[in-house]
Design a protein around this motif. Structure first.
Motif, short mmCIF file in Angstrom:
data_model
loop_
_atom_site.label_atom_id
_atom_site.label_comp_id
_atom_site.label_asym_id
_atom_site.label_seq_id
_atom_site.Cartn_x
_atom_site.Cartn_y
_atom_site.Cartn_z
N PRO A 1 0.83 -1.21 0.00
CA PRO A 1 0.00 0.00 0.00
C PRO A 1 0.87 1.26 0.00
N LEU A 2 0.44 2.24 -0.73
CA LEU A 2 1.14 3.53 -0.78
C LEU A 2 0.45 4.48 0.19
N PRO A 3 1.17 4.93 1.23
CA PRO A 3 0.55 5.84 2.21
C PRO A 3 0.11 7.15 1.54
N ILE A 4 -1.04 7.66 1.94
CA ILE A 4 -1.54 8.93 1.42
C ILE A 4 -0.55 10.03 1.76
N GLY A 5 -0.25 10.86 0.77
CA GLY A 5 0.67 11.97 0.97
C GLY A 5 2.13 11.61 0.79
N GLN A 6 2.43 10.35 0.55
CA GLN A 6 3.82 9.90 0.38
C GLN A 6 4.32 10.35 -0.99
N PRO A 7 5.38 11.18 -1.05
CA PRO A 7 5.93 11.55 -2.36
C PRO A 7 6.60 10.33 -3.00
N VAL A 8 6.34 10.13 -4.28
CA VAL A 8 6.93 9.00 -5.00
C VAL A 8 7.42 9.47 -6.37
N ARG A 9 8.23 8.63 -6.97
CA ARG A 9 8.71 8.86 -8.32
C ARG A 9 8.16 7.74 -9.20
N VAL A 10 7.59 8.10 -10.33
CA VAL A 10 7.07 7.12 -11.28
C VAL A 10 8.03 7.11 -12.47
N CYS A 11 8.67 5.97 -12.71
CA CYS A 11 9.68 5.86 -13.76
C CYS A 11 9.23 4.87 -14.83
N GLY A 12 9.51 5.18 -16.07
CA GLY A 12 9.24 4.28 -17.17
C GLY A 12 10.50 4.03 -17.97
N TYR A 13 10.66 2.81 -18.46
CA TYR A 13 11.87 2.41 -19.17
C TYR A 13 11.51 1.68 -20.46
N PHE A 14 12.18 2.07 -21.53
CA PHE A 14 12.01 1.37 -22.80
C PHE A 14 12.60 -0.02 -22.68
N GLY A 15 11.92 -1.00 -23.27
CA GLY A 15 12.40 -2.38 -23.23
C GLY A 15 13.05 -2.76 -24.55
N GLU A 16 12.33 -3.53 -25.36
CA GLU A 16 12.86 -3.99 -26.64
C GLU A 16 11.95 -3.58 -27.78
N ASP A 17 12.53 -3.46 -28.96
CA ASP A 17 11.78 -3.13 -30.17
C ASP A 17 11.69 -4.40 -31.02
N PHE A 18 10.48 -4.92 -31.17
CA PHE A 18 10.25 -6.13 -31.95
C PHE A 18 9.67 -5.80 -33.33
N ARG A 19 9.86 -4.59 -33.79
CA ARG A 19 9.37 -4.05 -35.06
C ARG A 19 7.87 -3.88 -35.08
N ARG A 20 7.10 -4.88 -34.75
CA ARG A 20 5.64 -4.77 -34.73
C ARG A 20 5.13 -4.12 -33.45
N TYR A 21 5.88 -4.29 -32.37
CA TYR A 21 5.54 -3.69 -31.08
C TYR A 21 6.81 -3.48 -30.27
N VAL A 22 6.69 -2.67 -29.22
CA VAL A 22 7.81 -2.46 -28.30
C VAL A 22 7.36 -2.85 -26.90
N THR A 23 8.33 -3.14 -26.07
CA THR A 23 8.01 -3.43 -24.67
C THR A 23 8.57 -2.30 -23.80
N ALA A 24 7.98 -2.16 -22.64
CA ALA A 24 8.44 -1.16 -21.67
C ALA A 24 8.08 -1.65 -20.28
N HIS A 25 8.73 -1.10 -19.30
CA HIS A 25 8.40 -1.43 -17.92
C HIS A 25 8.57 -0.18 -17.06
N GLY A 26 8.02 -0.23 -15.87
CA GLY A 26 8.09 0.92 -14.99
C GLY A 26 7.94 0.53 -13.54
N GLU A 27 8.07 1.54 -12.69
CA GLU A 27 7.95 1.30 -11.27
C GLU A 27 7.55 2.58 -10.55
N VAL A 28 7.00 2.41 -9.37
CA VAL A 28 6.69 3.52 -8.47
C VAL A 28 7.54 3.30 -7.23
N VAL A 29 8.41 4.28 -6.93
CA VAL A 29 9.33 4.16 -5.79
C VAL A 29 9.32 5.44 -4.97
N ASP A 30 9.66 5.31 -3.68
CA ASP A 30 9.77 6.51 -2.84
C ASP A 30 11.23 6.93 -2.75
#
Length: 80
Positions: free
Chosen positions: A13-42
């Motif tokens: 659970p994320l406490p109310i009022g907790q400052p966090v950083r939301v990060c996204g990262y490029f994964g792989e390029d498969f020509r027809r689609y790409v993958t990506a991943h991310g995270e929420v961290v304090d």
């Protein structure tokens, strides 16, 4: 890009009022689609959620049409 698949894992659970950083990262390029991943961290590096997905390119002529569906107008959202 259009989301074709999205998996989110909520790790704790994320406490109310907790400052966090939301990060996204490029994964792989498969020509027809790409993958990506991310995270929420304090500031201490504690992870609250992770996500991964597959995303498909959108032809330039469809971008404006799709964007028009994503517009939020006043009154579109209801808060309980």
């Amino acid at each position: 890009l259009i989301t074709g698949e999205l998996t989110v894992r909520f790790l704790r659970p994320l406490p109310i009022g907790q400052p966090v950083r939301v990060c996204g990262y490029f994964g792989e390029d498969f020509r027809r689609y790409v993958t990506a991943h991310g995270e929420v961290v304090d500031a201490a590096g504690v992870r609250y959620a992770t996500a991964s997905g597959k995303f498909f390119p959108v032809p330039p002529e469809r971008v404006a049409e799709i964007a028009s569906y994503l517009t939020v107008e006043e009154g579109d959202l209801t808060w309980w």
